[in-house]
Design a protein around this motif. Structure first.
Motif, PDB file in Angstrom:
ATOM      1  N   GLU A 141       0.856  -1.184   0.000  1.00 14.03           N
ATOM      2  CA  GLU A 141       0.000   0.000   0.000  1.00 14.03           C
ATOM      3  C   GLU A 141       0.897   1.239   0.000  1.00 14.03           C
ATOM      4  N   HIS A 142       0.622   2.163  -0.920  1.00 14.22           N
ATOM      5  CA  HIS A 142       1.468   3.347  -1.058  1.00 14.22           C
ATOM      6  C   HIS A 142       0.792   4.542  -0.407  1.00 14.22           C
ATOM      7  N   LEU A 143       1.472   5.162   0.572  1.00 14.58           N
ATOM      8  CA  LEU A 143       0.970   6.358   1.238  1.00 14.58           C
ATOM      9  C   LEU A 143       1.924   7.517   0.975  1.00 14.58           C
ATOM     10  N   LEU A 144       1.383   8.671   0.623  1.00 17.38           N
ATOM     11  CA  LEU A 144       2.192   9.874   0.439  1.00 17.38           C
ATOM     12  C   LEU A 144       2.299  10.591   1.778  1.00 17.38           C
ATOM     13  N   VAL A 145       3.489  10.554   2.356  1.00 20.59           N
ATOM     14  CA  VAL A 145       3.688  11.112   3.695  1.00 20.59           C
ATOM     15  C   VAL A 145       5.032  11.837   3.760  1.00 20.59           C
ATOM     16  N   ASP A 146       4.967  13.125   4.021  1.00 16.13           N
ATOM     17  CA  ASP A 146       6.142  13.892   4.430  1.00 16.13           C
ATOM     18  C   ASP A 146       6.099  13.928   5.954  1.00 16.13           C
ATOM     19  N   VAL A 147       7.095  13.326   6.605  1.00 15.29           N
ATOM     20  CA  VAL A 147       7.019  13.182   8.065  1.00 15.29           C
ATOM     21  C   VAL A 147       7.140  14.506   8.803  1.00 15.29           C
ATOM     22  N   THR A 148       7.441  15.585   8.080  1.00 17.11           N
ATOM     23  CA  THR A 148       7.448  16.894   8.723  1.00 17.11           C
ATOM     24  C   THR A 148       6.057  17.516   8.752  1.00 17.11           C
ATOM     25  N   GLN A 149       5.092  16.861   8.126  1.00 14.44           N
ATOM     26  CA  GLN A 149       3.743  17.408   8.012  1.00 14.44           C
ATOM     27  C   GLN A 149       2.761  16.581   8.844  1.00 14.44           C
ATOM     28  N   SER A 150       2.328  17.121   9.967  1.00 15.44           N
ATOM     29  CA  SER A 150       1.462  16.378  10.880  1.00 15.44           C
ATOM     30  C   SER A 150       0.170  15.949  10.213  1.00 15.44           C
ATOM     31  N   GLY A 151      -0.418  16.817   9.381  1.00 12.73           N
ATOM     32  CA  GLY A 151      -1.675  16.476   8.726  1.00 12.73           C
ATOM     33  C   GLY A 151      -1.543  15.264   7.821  1.00 12.73           C
ATOM     34  N   GLU A 152      -0.433  15.148   7.108  1.00 14.13           N
ATOM     35  CA  GLU A 152      -0.232  14.000   6.223  1.00 14.13           C
ATOM     36  C   GLU A 152      -0.077  12.709   7.029  1.00 14.13           C
ATOM     37  N   ILE A 153       0.579  12.800   8.173  1.00 14.81           N
ATOM     38  CA  ILE A 153       0.730  11.617   9.027  1.00 14.81           C
ATOM     39  C   ILE A 153      -0.621  11.203   9.597  1.00 14.81           C
ATOM     40  N   ALA A 154      -1.398  12.171  10.054  1.00 10.57           N
ATOM     41  CA  ALA A 154      -2.725  11.867  10.593  1.00 10.57           C
ATOM     42  C   ALA A 154      -3.605  11.228   9.533  1.00 10.57           C
ATOM     43  N   ASP A 155      -3.541  11.755   8.298  1.00  9.27           N
ATOM     44  CA  ASP A 155      -4.328  11.174   7.210  1.00  9.27           C
ATOM     45  C   ASP A 155      -3.875   9.742   6.926  1.00  9.27           C
ATOM     46  N   ASN A 188      11.905   5.157   9.861  1.00  5.55           N
ATOM     47  CA  ASN A 188      13.139   5.038   9.098  1.00  5.55           C
ATOM     48  C   ASN A 188      13.516   6.324   8.376  1.00  5.55           C
ATOM     49  N   ALA A 189      12.542   7.129   7.953  1.00  8.85           N
ATOM     50  CA  ALA A 189      12.834   8.331   7.167  1.00  8.85           C
ATOM     51  C   ALA A 189      13.823   9.223   7.899  1.00  8.85           C
ATOM     52  N   GLY A 190      14.856   9.681   7.191  1.00 14.85           N
ATOM     53  CA  GLY A 190      15.847  10.543   7.811  1.00 14.85           C
ATOM     54  C   GLY A 190      16.767  11.159   6.775  1.00 14.85           C
ATOM     55  N   ILE A 191      17.436  12.233   7.161  1.00 13.61           N
ATOM     56  CA  ILE A 191      18.402  12.902   6.304  1.00 13.61           C
ATOM     57  C   ILE A 191      19.688  13.105   7.084  1.00 13.61           C
ATOM     58  N   SER A 192      20.770  13.415   6.360  1.00 16.73           N
ATOM     59  CA  SER A 192      22.087  13.445   6.985  1.00 16.73           C
ATOM     60  C   SER A 192      22.444  14.767   7.624  1.00 16.73           C
ATOM     61  N   GLY A 193      21.857  15.874   7.173  1.00 20.04           N
ATOM     62  CA  GLY A 193      22.210  17.179   7.728  1.00 20.04           C
ATOM     63  C   GLY A 193      23.530  17.689   7.173  1.00 20.04           C
ATOM     64  N   GLY A 194      24.071  18.744   7.791  1.00 21.69           N
ATOM     65  CA  GLY A 194      25.322  19.334   7.321  1.00 21.69           C
ATOM     66  C   GLY A 194      26.544  18.544   7.751  1.00 21.69           C
ATOM     67  N   ASP A 195      27.689  18.850   7.099  1.00 17.89           N
ATOM     68  CA  ASP A 195      28.910  18.075   7.334  1.00 17.89           C
ATOM     69  C   ASP A 195      29.844  18.694   8.372  1.00 17.89           C
ATOM     70  N   GLY A 196      29.785  20.000   8.564  1.00 21.58           N
ATOM     71  CA  GLY A 196      30.761  20.673   9.414  1.00 21.58           C
ATOM     72  C   GLY A 196      30.416  20.604  10.889  1.00 21.58           C
ATOM     73  N   THR A 199      12.956  16.449  10.311  1.00 24.82           N
ATOM     74  CA  THR A 199      12.796  15.136   9.672  1.00 24.82           C
ATOM     75  C   THR A 199      13.146  13.997  10.616  1.00 24.82           C
ATOM     76  N   ASN A 200      14.296  14.109  11.294  1.00 25.45           N
ATOM     77  CA  ASN A 200      14.843  12.973  12.037  1.00 25.45           C
ATOM     78  C   ASN A 200      14.280  12.810  13.441  1.00 25.45           C
ATOM     79  N   LEU A 201      13.781  13.893  14.036  1.00 27.69           N
ATOM     80  CA  LEU A 201      13.292  13.808  15.411  1.00 27.69           C
ATOM     81  C   LEU A 201      11.825  14.212  15.533  1.00 27.69           C
TER      82      LEU A 201
END
Length: 246
Positions: A68-82, A100-108, A124-126
């Protein structure tokens, strides 16, 4: 690999988990499931018989027709609720959540990292996993032994030196481990099984080609944690089936 997992200080013996051999009839929600670790974990859970709801940020992300495919940006509460509503309306239950969704952030270092990178990485990560749990824990608690698996990192361990760059990524994963301990303290007595996992340095788009682990190896312990039956260990940080220090 020891038959009885222990933490690195040997101060506590962790009982062997009781595992589901099959996840037939169970429902899993995996974020960031279009590629890398998320896709492999979702594939493993599907192979075990679970009905997999795969969350991706874009309709252009291809996933197997059997998921099942769900369109979810984990930064968007409404999309998660839906998404939580759709899972309940479609499947009538939820047994497993994999953050699992996560990004690496900056390098410095922190001084050089941009404000945009700090905000985006923490969001995204927290904040994302917190919102996912806010909207899915009520469903998980409807059946004894609902599981949350938070894909963390050894870079977030408070027991190791935190120098070496990637400040916001490190802090976000430390916070994710904090979310694990909170969920265990708040809902563990209600039957929720929450654990964090370090998959190791994996050859994903984030980990890069020099990483020492395949995607299949990185996904093995997260998948194992998804198989925990009620009464299995919870509130721990794992790698390769063994408990790590926070």
């Amino acid at each position: 690999m020891p038959s009885t997992p222990t933490n690195s200080t040997d101060s506590e013996i962790i009982s062997d988990p009781s595992l589901y051999d099959s996840l037939d009839g169970q429902v899993a929600f995996v974020t960031g499931a279009n590629r890398g670790l998320g896709r492999q974990i979702a594939a493993n859970l599907h192979e075990l018989g679970a009905n997999v709801f795969a969350a991706t940020r874009s309709i252009t992300h291809e996933i197997p027709d059997s998921w099942e495919h769900l369109l979810v940006d984990v930064t968007q509460s409404g999309e998660i609720a839906d998404a939580a509503d759709e899972i309940f309306n479609t499947a009538g239950r939820l047994d497993i959540v994999v953050n699992n969704a996560g990004i690496s952030g900056g390098d410095g270092d922190l001084v050089s990292e941009s404000i945009d990178d700090i905000n985006r990485t923490l969001s995204t990560n927290l904040r994302g996993p917190m919102l996912v749990c806010k909207h899915t824990v009520p469903l998980l608690l409807q059946n004894d032994g609902g599981r949350v698996v938070n894909v963390s990192s050894g870079l977030g361990m408070l027991s190791r030196d935190q120098s070496g760059g990637n400040p916001t990524y490190r802090v976000s994963k430390s916070g994710l481990n904090g979310l694990t301990t909170y969920l265990d303290g708040e809902y563990g007595s209600d039957g929720l099984i929450t654990n964090s996992v370090c998959p190791g340095w994996v050859r994903t788009d984030m980990g890069g080609p020099e990483a020492d682990r395949s995607i299949e190896t990185g996904a093995e312990t997260p998948t194992w944690l998804c198989r925990f039956r009620p009464g299995s260990p919870h509130g721990y940080f794992w790698r390769d089936h063994a408990v790590l220090e926070w």
